[in-house]
Design a protein around this motif. Structure first.
Motif, PDB file in Angstrom:
ATOM      1  N   UNK A  80       6.018  34.929 -92.682  1.00  0.00           N
ATOM      2  CA  UNK A  80       6.692  33.660 -92.995  1.00  0.00           C
ATOM      3  C   UNK A  80       8.027  33.925 -93.683  1.00  0.00           C
ATOM      4  N   UNK A  81       8.065  34.902 -94.579  1.00  0.00           N
ATOM      5  CA  UNK A  81       9.328  35.227 -95.241  1.00  0.00           C
ATOM      6  C   UNK A  81      10.348  35.793 -94.252  1.00  0.00           C
ATOM      7  N   UNK A  82       9.864  36.512 -93.238  1.00  0.00           N
ATOM      8  CA  UNK A  82      10.776  36.984 -92.196  1.00  0.00           C
ATOM      9  C   UNK A  82      11.383  35.825 -91.422  1.00  0.00           C
ATOM     10  N   UNK A  83      10.549  34.833 -91.090  1.00  0.00           N
ATOM     11  CA  UNK A  83      11.065  33.630 -90.422  1.00  0.00           C
ATOM     12  C   UNK A  83      12.032  32.896 -91.346  1.00  0.00           C
ATOM     13  N   UNK A  84      11.703  32.861 -92.629  1.00  0.00           N
ATOM     14  CA  UNK A  84      12.573  32.227 -93.625  1.00  0.00           C
ATOM     15  C   UNK A  84      13.969  32.861 -93.622  1.00  0.00           C
ATOM     16  N   UNK A  85      14.027  34.186 -93.583  1.00  0.00           N
ATOM     17  CA  UNK A  85      15.327  34.867 -93.564  1.00  0.00           C
ATOM     18  C   UNK A  85      16.100  34.542 -92.288  1.00  0.00           C
ATOM     19  N   UNK A  86      15.382  34.455 -91.170  1.00  0.00           N
ATOM     20  CA  UNK A  86      16.050  34.112 -89.910  1.00  0.00           C
ATOM     21  C   UNK A  86      16.624  32.702 -89.972  1.00  0.00           C
ATOM     22  N   UNK A  87      15.890  31.772 -90.560  1.00  0.00           N
ATOM     23  CA  UNK A  87      16.378  30.398 -90.694  1.00  0.00           C
ATOM     24  C   UNK A  87      17.567  30.343 -91.640  1.00  0.00           C
ATOM     25  N   UNK A  88      17.476  31.077 -92.748  1.00  0.00           N
ATOM     26  CA  UNK A  88      18.556  31.065 -93.740  1.00  0.00           C
ATOM     27  C   UNK A  88      19.864  31.608 -93.173  1.00  0.00           C
ATOM     28  N   UNK A  89      19.752  32.551 -92.237  1.00  0.00           N
ATOM     29  CA  UNK A  89      20.946  33.144 -91.641  1.00  0.00           C
ATOM     30  C   UNK A  89      21.688  32.170 -90.735  1.00  0.00           C
ATOM     31  N   UNK A  90      21.008  31.079 -90.323  1.00  0.00           N
ATOM     32  CA  UNK A  90      21.603  30.149 -89.363  1.00  0.00           C
ATOM     33  C   UNK A  90      21.950  28.782 -89.953  1.00  0.00           C
ATOM     34  N   UNK A  91      21.381  28.448 -91.096  1.00  0.00           N
ATOM     35  CA  UNK A  91      21.627  27.130 -91.652  1.00  0.00           C
ATOM     36  C   UNK A  91      22.955  27.079 -92.400  1.00  0.00           C
ATOM     37  N   UNK A  92      23.562  25.885 -92.460  1.00  0.00           N
ATOM     38  CA  UNK A  92      24.864  25.734 -93.114  1.00  0.00           C
ATOM     39  C   UNK A  92      24.743  25.677 -94.636  1.00  0.00           C
TER      40      UNK A  92
END
Length: 461
Positions: free
Chosen positions: A237-249
């Motif tokens: 889940x934290x890996x997915x979190x990092x992927x989301x954080x890299x794309x959000x404004x």
């Protein structure tokens, strides 16, 4: 109206003091409240875990909320929630009510802790004054953990276990009155106040799963399906979190901060610092009572020099950081921590306190505060406008999650190794010595990180 920054620091440091105090003050009251409320052996650890789980898991969310909603507003809201649930915990009439109150109390702590640290950064400009303020902040946090054992023993013996929670209420009321008067509202507000909902859900869920898995490892063992599932699931889940954080404004955690070697090393260093200090504190508390026959109050008094050394070390660290630089203080602190732990690892049940334990306690108190002050200064030097809360949330999260992981490793590994040792005293001594060596391993890795740390810009030292 211009507020006195040192009066502001007093309010913020006292708030941090009681949140840390609440982690350790409960330990000595567990036998009494267990008998009074008829806790089962299985549910009793949740008096502590119910507080530490949301405290560690929600810190990122609390830090980002401070940036978006205003650090003073979030600080006061967290403080109010902490005070109300302290009262509720003291009035609890069943295990379920007490555990529920402790869980919400942990939410309040997760809101106020990163907001308070962000307010310190916003109140004091980079340089000597901020260094001193961060030193005071760190030393009071360390002293709160030490005094928790002493205060808990005195309150339980004198007034009853409910007062370990009631004692927070007048302090919170005083801080809620003084806070709006002494803490300035920030001028900065994040543009649009957009909130990263996906990041908040994923980051919080991942951290909660990891912290929960670590907590359960102490009872179930590291190989249990429940523990492995929580840890692996949390990491995914934290890996997915990092992927989301890299794309959000508008990310919950600005990942660009970790492009700075100083910020990345500071977070890792504070996580190892938490692992070193919290595991040593727990192991020593048990060893003093089971291996040397101390009462709870006597154990707290014997630990007190560690807290006093942290207070004095904070002043020294602030001055040295200003004159020599944060990198030197971080390296010296990590080395002092390692030296103190190696001394403690050789202690036996009949050794003199003054000649064996005291030098190790003093070195460790000086060392952990040096690492803490230097790490916070280095990390905040890389923060931009509107990011103080986020950075504070990451730093505090690193410390809390690192402490939980470190405590689990330092207690479960020695327990497995000393399983065949006969006698309570012998087992306590061997568990202490082996656990302290695990903590020394954390300090050794921290020393390596300190050697890799970059020099802090002179304007921030």
């Amino acid at each position: 109206m211009r507020r006195n920054p040192w009066a502001t620091l007093t309010v913020l440091a006292l708030a941090q003091f009681i949140t840390v105090l609440d982690v350790t003050i409960v330990n000595v009251a567990l036998p009494d409240l267990s008998a009074d409320l008829e806790f089962s052996q299985h549910s009793l650890p949740w008096v502590i875990n119910a507080y530490t789980l949301p405290f560690g898991g929600l810190l990122l969310l609390g830090g980002r909320a401070a940036d978006l909603l205003g650090a003073r507003r979030v600080f006061l809201a967290g403080l109010l929630l902490f005070g109300v649930t302290s009262l509720a915990a003291g009035l609890a009439t069943s295990p379920e009510l007490l555990i529920a109150a402790r869980a919400v109390q942990g939410v309040g702590a997760a809101l106020l802790a990163p907001a308070a640290l962000a307010l310190i950064v916003l109140t004091f400009p980079p340089g000597r004054q901020r260094n001193i303020a961060l030193g005071v902040w760190g030393s009071l946090a360390g002293l709160g953990g030490t005094l928790g054992v002493v205060a808990g023993g005195l309150l339980v013996d004198g007034a009853g276990w409910r007062w370990i929670f009631f004692v927070n209420v007048p302090v919170v009321v005083a801080l809620l009155v003084a806070g709006p008067l002494l803490i300035s509202a920030e001028r900065h507000r994040a543009a649009g106040r957009s909130f990263d909902v996906a990041g908040a859900v994923l980051g919080t869920a991942g951290l909660l799963a990891v912290v929960f898995g670590v907590i359960r490892a102490e009872e179930r063992g590291w190989g249990a399906a429940e523990v492995v599932g929580c840890l692996v699931g949390g990491v995914i889940v934290l890996g997915v979190f990092l992927a989301v954080e890299a794309r959000t404004k508008a990310p919950l955690v600005p990942l660009h901060l970790f492009r700075s070697r100083g910020v990345a090393i500071a977070v890792g260093s504070l996580a190892l610092n938490g692992a070193t200090f919290l595991s040593t504190f727990f192991l020593t508390s048990v060893y003093l009572q089971q291996g040397r026959g101390d009462s709870a109050v006597e154990a707290g008094l014997h630990l007190l020099p560690m807290g006093i050394a942290a207070v004095l070390g904070a002043v020294l660290a602030a001055r040295l950081t200003h004159r020599i630089g944060a990198r030197f203080v971080q390296r010296a602190g990590a080395l002092a921590s390692l030296a103190g732990l190696l001394l403690l690892s050789r202690v036996d049940s009949d050794d003199s306190y003054t000649s064996s334990l005291l030098p190790g306690f003093v070195l460790l108190g000086l060392g952990v505060i040096g690492v803490a002050v230097a790490g916070q200064i280095t990390a905040q030097a890389g923060a931009g406008a509107g990011e103080a809360g986020g950075v504070s949330g990451v730093l505090t999260t690193g410390y809390q999650v690192g402490g939980a992981l470190g405590l689990a490793l330092a207690t479960t590994l020695p327990a497995e190794h000393s399983g065949g040792v006969s006698g309570v005293v012998s087992a306590a001594v061997e568990t202490f010595q082996d656990g302290i060596l695990v903590a020394a391993g954390f300090a050794a890795v921290n020393l390596v990180l300190a050697l890799l740390a970059p020099a802090t810009p002179r304007s921030h030292s």
